[in-house]
Design an enzyme around this catalytic site. Structure first.
Site, PDB file in Angstrom:
ATOM      1  N   GLU A 148       5.706  -0.618 -21.556  1.00 47.56           N
ATOM      2  CA  GLU A 148       5.598   0.895 -21.245  1.00 47.56           C
ATOM      3  C   GLU A 148       4.724   1.464 -22.513  1.00 47.56           C
ATOM      4  OE1 GLU A 148      10.322   1.445 -19.626  1.00 47.56           O
ATOM      5  OE2 GLU A 148       9.954   1.869 -21.833  1.00 47.56           O
ATOM      6  N   LYS A 177     -16.252   7.704 -36.412  1.00 47.53           N
ATOM      7  CA  LYS A 177     -15.607   6.687 -36.790  1.00 47.53           C
ATOM      8  C   LYS A 177     -14.249   6.369 -36.637  1.00 47.53           C
ATOM      9  CE  LYS A 177     -19.450   6.608 -40.246  1.00 47.53           C
ATOM     10  NZ  LYS A 177     -19.789   7.788 -39.576  1.00 47.53           N
ATOM     11  N   ASN A 208      15.102  -3.489 -22.158  1.00 48.85           N
ATOM     12  CA  ASN A 208      13.774  -2.605 -21.751  1.00 48.85           C
ATOM     13  C   ASN A 208      12.526  -2.942 -21.844  1.00 48.85           C
ATOM     14  OD1 ASN A 208      15.751  -0.423 -21.421  1.00 48.85           O
ATOM     15  ND2 ASN A 208      16.047  -0.113 -23.554  1.00 48.85           N
ATOM     16  N   GLN A 246     -20.041  12.132 -38.060  1.00 43.20           N
ATOM     17  CA  GLN A 246     -19.128  11.581 -38.894  1.00 43.20           C
ATOM     18  C   GLN A 246     -17.599  11.153 -38.279  1.00 43.20           C
ATOM     19  OE1 GLN A 246     -19.037  11.836 -43.431  1.00 43.20           O
ATOM     20  NE2 GLN A 246     -17.095  12.910 -43.054  1.00 43.20           N
ATOM     21  N   SER A 284      18.950  -1.064 -26.118  1.00 38.78           N
ATOM     22  CA  SER A 284      19.636   0.246 -26.066  1.00 38.78           C
ATOM     23  C   SER A 284      20.362   0.419 -27.311  1.00 38.78           C
ATOM     24  CB  SER A 284      20.087   0.714 -25.116  1.00 38.78           C
ATOM     25  OG  SER A 284      20.753   1.947 -25.129  1.00 38.78           O
ATOM     26  N   LYS A 291      21.293  -3.139 -21.714  1.00 40.70           N
ATOM     27  CA  LYS A 291      19.886  -2.951 -21.299  1.00 40.70           C
ATOM     28  C   LYS A 291      19.187  -3.969 -21.888  1.00 40.70           C
ATOM     29  CE  LYS A 291      18.400   0.285 -19.510  1.00 40.70           C
ATOM     30  NZ  LYS A 291      18.091   1.669 -20.133  1.00 40.70           N
ATOM     31  N   TYR A 342     -29.856  13.634 -37.098  1.00 44.33           N
ATOM     32  CA  TYR A 342     -28.609  13.429 -37.575  1.00 44.33           C
ATOM     33  C   TYR A 342     -27.878  14.788 -37.891  1.00 44.33           C
ATOM     34  CZ  TYR A 342     -24.448  11.920 -40.190  1.00 44.33           C
ATOM     35  OH  TYR A 342     -23.061  11.755 -40.608  1.00 44.33           O
ATOM     36  N   THR A 355       0.870  -1.117  -0.145  1.00 44.63           N
ATOM     37  CA  THR A 355      -0.231   0.094   0.003  1.00 44.63           C
ATOM     38  C   THR A 355       0.909   1.272   0.036  1.00 44.63           C
ATOM     39  OG1 THR A 355      -0.184   0.111   2.322  1.00 44.63           O
ATOM     40  CG2 THR A 355      -1.925  -1.305   1.317  1.00 44.63           C
ATOM     41  N   HIS A 356       0.629   2.492  -0.799  1.00 53.16           N
ATOM     42  CA  HIS A 356       1.286   3.507  -1.009  1.00 53.16           C
ATOM     43  C   HIS A 356       2.708   3.373  -1.292  1.00 53.16           C
ATOM     44  CE1 HIS A 356      -1.574   5.336   1.662  1.00 53.16           C
ATOM     45  NE2 HIS A 356      -1.735   4.326   2.456  1.00 53.16           N
TER      46      HIS A 356
END
Length: 459
Positions: free
Chosen positions: A290, A325, A285, A322, A277, A283, A317, A155-156
């Site tokens: 993300e 869509k 990632n 339009q 990277s 790295k 209408y 929590t927190h």
């Protein structure tokens, strides 16, 4: 310029106006729905004696040939046409002659596009439900394999109490189960057929709207022609549901990103769902997680856009509609892509069970259980809370966990502690004694897994 109007105009539409007004670049997705809706409309017109049997057969054969040619690539949908409706009708007339001009009898583009959109959205909801179920199945499999995998609960963003990986995954199962239920509700609520509403006030032709609705798999016809052509609530509901799905995926992604970090090392994302990277060779990632987190804002934006578009539109209408869509298409495509990729990512992700367990031990997650131990030995809870607080301070000062304290150290702070304190605060005991339904104890989790298994069997 192939368009379905122009009789009362004396000038050609300016090319810039035509381009700005046209929707063929995006509503071409509706070609199958438009053709199938037209076939049902023609069948109804014949049933009502508005078309002859031979006219019906000729029109349907023409429409089916257009569908085959589009699907095979022999016929291309181009910007020569204003929208998908003019594309279908123009090609039909070109193929079968003047009888093709009867197709639009008793119909407006307004109820036609409303029908196409509803048919398209129905199929997309089914597809989305399938993707959510795939994710639920993967979550359930992780739960089954990790009923006894202890990890810290937070929590927190602070370690709070010990739980299990199965319990943690169960929280996400609940979220996506609600998402699945929302999609089901939207489908049921929107499944009425607008065809026959005309432009806004119905038509003088003796249409059988119940028959058309039945042919197209709707529960029945819409009951107000003005609302039929101007209703976009179901799109707003779907975008809201998609936003909630994306919010859940984003929360989950955030945890995967944190768990994947060097500081946590709770999970290892498979190479097939990671990137490197361009400058730092070490790295690995979590780009998929993300990107899912980032694309959530894109779906939120679509929801806000449609709400903003609809807020000032009078009945019935208006051309503003339009704009619905491209927004809904992008939101659906984004959510579907994220669901599929995220499911693949977690299905190949490895969990570091030892690391999770060790993290629980060194985060004072068993402090509440130490307080409960004192309460069970006659100490008022508020006093017990204070005593355990002293224990935690002592451990922080010594750089040790509660499990590492000697009995003498325990008794120096409170003589109530006995040898059985160690069993009471072991991670296994802390988890196992939480037995009520919905808690992380193995017995409780197995009951929940049975419920979830049955739910998925019924999906």
């Amino acid at each position: 310029m192939a368009q379905l109007w122009g009789g009362r105009f004396t000038k050609e539409t300016d090319q810039l106006v035509y381009n700005f007004n046209a929707s063929i670049s995006f509503d071409k997705r509706f070609y199958e729905q438009d053709i199938k809706g037209s076939i049902a409309h023609v069948m109804m017109l014949c049933k009502q004696g508005i078309l002859f049997e031979e006219e019906k057969k000729e029109i349907i054969a023409g429409l089916e040939s257009i569908l085959r040619d589009v699907e095979s690539g022999r016929l291309e949908i181009t910007d020569k046409y204003e929208d998908i409706h003019s594309f279908v009708e123009a090609n039909l007339i070109e193929r079968i002659g003047d009888v093709g001009k009867m197709l639009h009898t008793g119909r407006s583009r307004n109820d036609q596009v409303a029908l196409d959109m509803k048919m398209y959205i129905r199929s997309e909801i089914i597809s989305l439900q399938g993707l959510v179920v795939d994710l639920l199945r993967e979550l359930l499999e992780i739960m089954k394999q990790n009923v006894d995998t202890i990890m810290p609960g937070f929590t927190h963003m602070q370690k709070a109490q010990p739980t299990t990986l199965a319990h943690h995954m169960g929280a996400y199962f609940e979220m996506f189960k609600r998402d699945h239920s929302r999609l089901k509700d939207i489908y049921k609520r929107m499944n009425t057929c607008p065809l026959g509403a005309g432009a806004l006030a119905g038509t003088t032709y003796p249409l059988d709207r119940n028959y058309t609705a039945e042919l197209l798999g709707f529960d029945g016809p819409t009951l107000n022609s003005m609302d039929s052509v101007s209703d976009r609530d179901y799109l707003i509901e779907l975008m809201s549901a998609l936003s909630t799905i994306m919010m859940h995926l984003s929360r989950f992604s955030e945890e995967v990103i944190i768990w994947n970090s060097n500081e946590y090392q709770f999970v290892e994302i498979d190479d097939s769902y990671s990137t490197g990277s361009s400058i730092m060779p070490q790295k690995k990632n979590p780009d998929i997680a993300e990107l899912v987190r980032g694309k959530t804002g894109r779906v939120y934006g679509a929801l806000m856009s449609i709400l903003t578009t609809m807020k000032g539109i009078p009945l019935a209408y208006n051309k503003d509609m339009q704009e619905d869509k491209e927004l809904i298409f992008d939101a659906i495509d984004t959510a579907k892509g994220c669901l599929a990729l995220f499911t693949g990512m977690i299905s190949t992700m490895k969990f570091n069970k030892e690391r999770m367990n060790e993290s629980s031990r060194h985060g004072f997650t068993n402090a509440t259980d130490a307080a409960d131990y004192l309460v069970n030995h006659g100490v008022p809870f508020r006093d017990a809370h204070g005593i355990v607080g002293q224990l935690v301070l002592y451990c922080i000062d010594k750089g040790i966990a509660l499990d590492d304290m000697s009995l003498e150290e325990y008794k120096a702070i409170s003589p109530v502690f006995g040898e059985d304190i160690y069993d009471s605060i072991s991670m296994e005991t802390c988890v196992n004694k939480r037995k009520t339904i919905g808690a992380p104890g193995p017995d409780a989790m197995r009951k929940v897994i049975e419920i979830y298994t049955k739910y998925l069997e019924e999906c």
